[in-house]
Motif scaffolding. Sequence first.
Motif, mmCIF file in Angstrom:
data_model
loop_
_atom_site.group_PDB
_atom_site.id
_atom_site.type_symbol
_atom_site.label_atom_id
_atom_site.label_comp_id
_atom_site.label_asym_id
_atom_site.label_seq_id
_atom_site.Cartn_x
_atom_site.Cartn_y
_atom_site.Cartn_z
ATOM 1 N N MET A 96 -29.235 -24.217 2.988
ATOM 2 C CA MET A 96 -29.735 -23.310 1.949
ATOM 3 C C MET A 96 -29.583 -23.939 0.567
ATOM 4 S SD MET A 96 -30.925 -20.546 3.286
ATOM 5 C CE MET A 96 -30.883 -19.400 1.917
ATOM 6 N N PRO A 97 -30.588 -23.823 -0.284
ATOM 7 C CA PRO A 97 -30.494 -24.439 -1.613
ATOM 8 C C PRO A 97 -29.642 -23.652 -2.598
ATOM 9 C CG PRO A 97 -32.613 -23.358 -1.345
ATOM 10 C CD PRO A 97 -31.923 -23.265 -0.024
ATOM 11 N N VAL A 98 -29.236 -22.447 -2.237
ATOM 12 C CA VAL A 98 -28.280 -21.667 -3.029
ATOM 13 C C VAL A 98 -27.224 -21.153 -2.063
ATOM 14 C CG1 VAL A 98 -27.908 -19.652 -4.497
ATOM 15 C CG2 VAL A 98 -30.013 -20.985 -4.731
ATOM 16 N N THR A 99 -25.966 -21.470 -2.343
ATOM 17 C CA THR A 99 -24.882 -21.054 -1.452
ATOM 18 C C THR A 99 -23.940 -20.112 -2.192
ATOM 19 O OG1 THR A 99 -23.494 -22.954 -2.029
ATOM 20 C CG2 THR A 99 -25.010 -23.212 -0.177
ATOM 21 N N THR A 100 -23.213 -19.316 -1.420
ATOM 22 C CA THR A 100 -22.239 -18.390 -2.008
ATOM 23 C C THR A 100 -20.925 -18.470 -1.241
ATOM 24 O OG1 THR A 100 -22.957 -16.541 -0.619
ATOM 25 C CG2 THR A 100 -24.027 -16.781 -2.770
ATOM 26 N N ARG A 101 -19.857 -18.183 -1.942
ATOM 27 C CA ARG A 101 -18.551 -17.982 -1.317
ATOM 28 C C ARG A 101 -17.795 -16.972 -2.180
ATOM 29 N NH1 ARG A 101 -14.222 -20.571 -3.850
ATOM 30 N NH2 ARG A 101 -14.788 -22.203 -5.349
ATOM 31 N N ARG A 102 -16.782 -16.361 -1.596
ATOM 32 C CA ARG A 102 -16.017 -15.350 -2.304
ATOM 33 C C ARG A 102 -14.639 -15.875 -2.651
ATOM 34 N NH1 ARG A 102 -17.996 -9.508 -0.357
ATOM 35 N NH2 ARG A 102 -20.001 -10.109 0.536
ATOM 36 N N ASP A 103 -14.213 -15.553 -3.838
ATOM 37 C CA ASP A 103 -12.844 -15.827 -4.282
ATOM 38 C C ASP A 103 -12.269 -14.488 -4.707
ATOM 39 O OD1 ASP A 103 -10.528 -16.519 -5.679
ATOM 40 O OD2 ASP A 103 -11.349 -18.420 -6.347
ATOM 41 N N GLY A 104 -11.771 -13.720 -3.718
ATOM 42 C CA GLY A 104 -11.350 -12.352 -4.010
ATOM 43 C C GLY A 104 -12.546 -11.543 -4.485
ATOM 44 N N PRO A 105 -12.451 -10.909 -5.662
ATOM 45 C CA PRO A 105 -13.559 -10.090 -6.156
ATOM 46 C C PRO A 105 -14.651 -10.890 -6.880
ATOM 47 C CG PRO A 105 -11.736 -9.963 -7.680
ATOM 48 C CD PRO A 105 -11.263 -10.819 -6.536
ATOM 49 N N ILE A 106 -14.528 -12.225 -6.829
ATOM 50 C CA ILE A 106 -15.476 -13.089 -7.530
ATOM 51 C C ILE A 106 -16.436 -13.719 -6.540
ATOM 52 C CG2 ILE A 106 -15.733 -14.985 -9.169
ATOM 53 C CD1 ILE A 106 -13.989 -12.538 -10.097
ATOM 54 N N LEU A 107 -17.726 -13.699 -6.857
ATOM 55 C CA LEU A 107 -18.742 -14.384 -6.062
ATOM 56 C C LEU A 107 -19.073 -15.710 -6.739
ATOM 57 C CD1 LEU A 107 -20.640 -14.052 -3.566
ATOM 58 C CD2 LEU A 107 -22.391 -13.270 -5.191
ATOM 59 N N VAL A 108 -18.818 -16.800 -6.041
ATOM 60 C CA VAL A 108 -19.173 -18.122 -6.560
ATOM 61 C C VAL A 108 -20.550 -18.477 -6.011
ATOM 62 C CG1 VAL A 108 -18.543 -20.553 -6.702
ATOM 63 C CG2 VAL A 108 -16.755 -18.803 -6.649
ATOM 64 N N VAL A 109 -21.497 -18.704 -6.903
ATOM 65 C CA VAL A 109 -22.885 -19.007 -6.542
ATOM 66 C C VAL A 109 -23.184 -20.440 -6.969
ATOM 67 C CG1 VAL A 109 -25.294 -18.319 -6.796
ATOM 68 C CG2 VAL A 109 -23.484 -16.576 -6.929
ATOM 69 N N THR A 110 -23.658 -21.253 -6.022
ATOM 70 C CA THR A 110 -23.904 -22.662 -6.306
ATOM 71 C C THR A 110 -25.365 -23.012 -6.090
ATOM 72 O OG1 THR A 110 -21.656 -23.234 -5.604
ATOM 73 C CG2 THR A 110 -23.239 -25.039 -5.758
ATOM 74 N N LEU A 111 -25.997 -23.541 -7.128
ATOM 75 C CA LEU A 111 -27.329 -24.131 -7.001
ATOM 76 C C LEU A 111 -27.134 -25.455 -6.276
ATOM 77 C CD1 LEU A 111 -28.609 -23.452 -10.644
ATOM 78 C CD2 LEU A 111 -28.904 -22.008 -8.612
ATOM 79 N N ASP A 112 -27.642 -25.557 -5.052
ATOM 80 C CA ASP A 112 -27.226 -26.640 -4.161
ATOM 81 C C ASP A 112 -28.417 -27.497 -3.723
ATOM 82 O OD1 ASP A 112 -25.681 -28.257 -2.632
ATOM 83 O OD2 ASP A 112 -25.097 -26.739 -1.171
ATOM 84 N N ARG A 113 -28.961 -28.198 -4.686
ATOM 85 C CA ARG A 113 -30.054 -29.140 -4.416
ATOM 86 C C ARG A 113 -29.796 -30.397 -5.250
ATOM 87 N NH1 ARG A 113 -36.198 -28.689 -6.038
ATOM 88 N NH2 ARG A 113 -37.191 -29.685 -4.244
ATOM 89 N N PRO A 114 -28.654 -31.025 -5.043
ATOM 90 C CA PRO A 114 -28.231 -32.086 -5.957
ATOM 91 C C PRO A 114 -29.146 -33.303 -5.990
ATOM 92 C CG PRO A 114 -26.810 -31.979 -4.023
ATOM 93 C CD PRO A 114 -27.671 -30.763 -3.990
ATOM 94 N N ASP A 115 -29.867 -33.558 -4.885
ATOM 95 C CA ASP A 115 -30.770 -34.712 -4.874
ATOM 96 C C ASP A 115 -31.929 -34.530 -5.836
ATOM 97 O OD1 ASP A 115 -31.528 -32.619 -3.039
ATOM 98 O OD2 ASP A 115 -33.104 -33.937 -2.277
ATOM 99 N N LYS A 116 -32.203 -33.289 -6.240
ATOM 100 C CA LYS A 116 -33.251 -32.984 -7.226
ATOM 101 C C LYS A 116 -32.639 -32.451 -8.515
ATOM 102 C CE LYS A 116 -36.759 -33.976 -4.551
ATOM 103 N NZ LYS A 116 -37.677 -35.112 -4.856
ATOM 104 N N ARG A 117 -31.385 -32.760 -8.745
ATOM 105 C CA ARG A 117 -30.644 -32.288 -9.923
ATOM 106 C C ARG A 117 -30.700 -30.758 -10.025
ATOM 107 N NH1 ARG A 117 -32.025 -35.110 -15.304
ATOM 108 N NH2 ARG A 117 -34.139 -34.467 -14.762
ATOM 109 N N ASN A 118 -30.718 -30.123 -8.847
ATOM 110 C CA ASN A 118 -30.745 -28.655 -8.754
ATOM 111 C C ASN A 118 -31.960 -28.049 -9.450
ATOM 112 O OD1 ASN A 118 -28.262 -28.685 -7.322
ATOM 113 N ND2 ASN A 118 -27.182 -28.880 -9.269
#
Length: 256
Positions: A1-23
């Motif tokens: 997926m080109p956008v990933t998520t993970r949780r840090d307690g009540p915080i949602l970490v959202v990552t633009l994940d297409r580094p080969d295209k500089r996101n």
Amino acid sequence: MPVTTRRDGPILVVTLDRPDKRNAMNAQMTAGLDAALNLLEDEASLRCAVLTGAGQGFCAGTDLAQWAGDPTPRGGPYGIAGRTLTKPVIAAVEGVAAGGGMEIVLACTLVVAGQSATFSLPETGLGLVAECGGLFRALTALPRNVGTELLLTGASLSAERAYALGLVNRLAPDGEALPVGLRLAHEIAARSPVATAESMSAMRAVTARHDDTDWAATHRAKTAARASADAREGVDAFLSRRPPHWPASSSLSRRT
């Protein structure tokens, strides 16, 4: 997926994940970012999001070879630029935030940046305009003349100057923008949910007073620019990795 998520307690970490295209944003990334922020807004246990980019940069803007897809119903362009944020979103910026990448930053609630990060709106060099909120948000998030210079010249703004001018809330050592952003997010999450929500609502009412007019003006500029020979030449030159040769027929349209 080109956008990933993970949780840090009540915080949602959202990552633009297409580094080969500089996101750079394409339709799949727009849909992914929209879905992540819908999750943030719809799930009561989530209090705040931190938005970052994978690899060496935050986001290089729109992928001009693919474009970024249609605006989403809840999020608008990129799934965020037209969104009515009900919970804080913190941009954690490393490396380049260019064009639409800077417009994503401008749509966020707060900004943390690594010391070597840069911000720019280079659209005029492509025969285009900053059509995802940058035309008006750059003039309010920064001193008007500074925002104007970025929009007209495409010049880069360093993280240190952006911090001095108030665009960046916290300046972090390179590589530490995400941890610093998470600490800021947890500070917010430790406060009253009701008071935070009411503060967001009140601030939104203040800052959104001219949104309809601002988006209408942006739409007019976008439509005219995209239909021009300049845009065709600018995008082709960028994709061909050559300097643009603006058509001799280019002329300024009358503006009212």
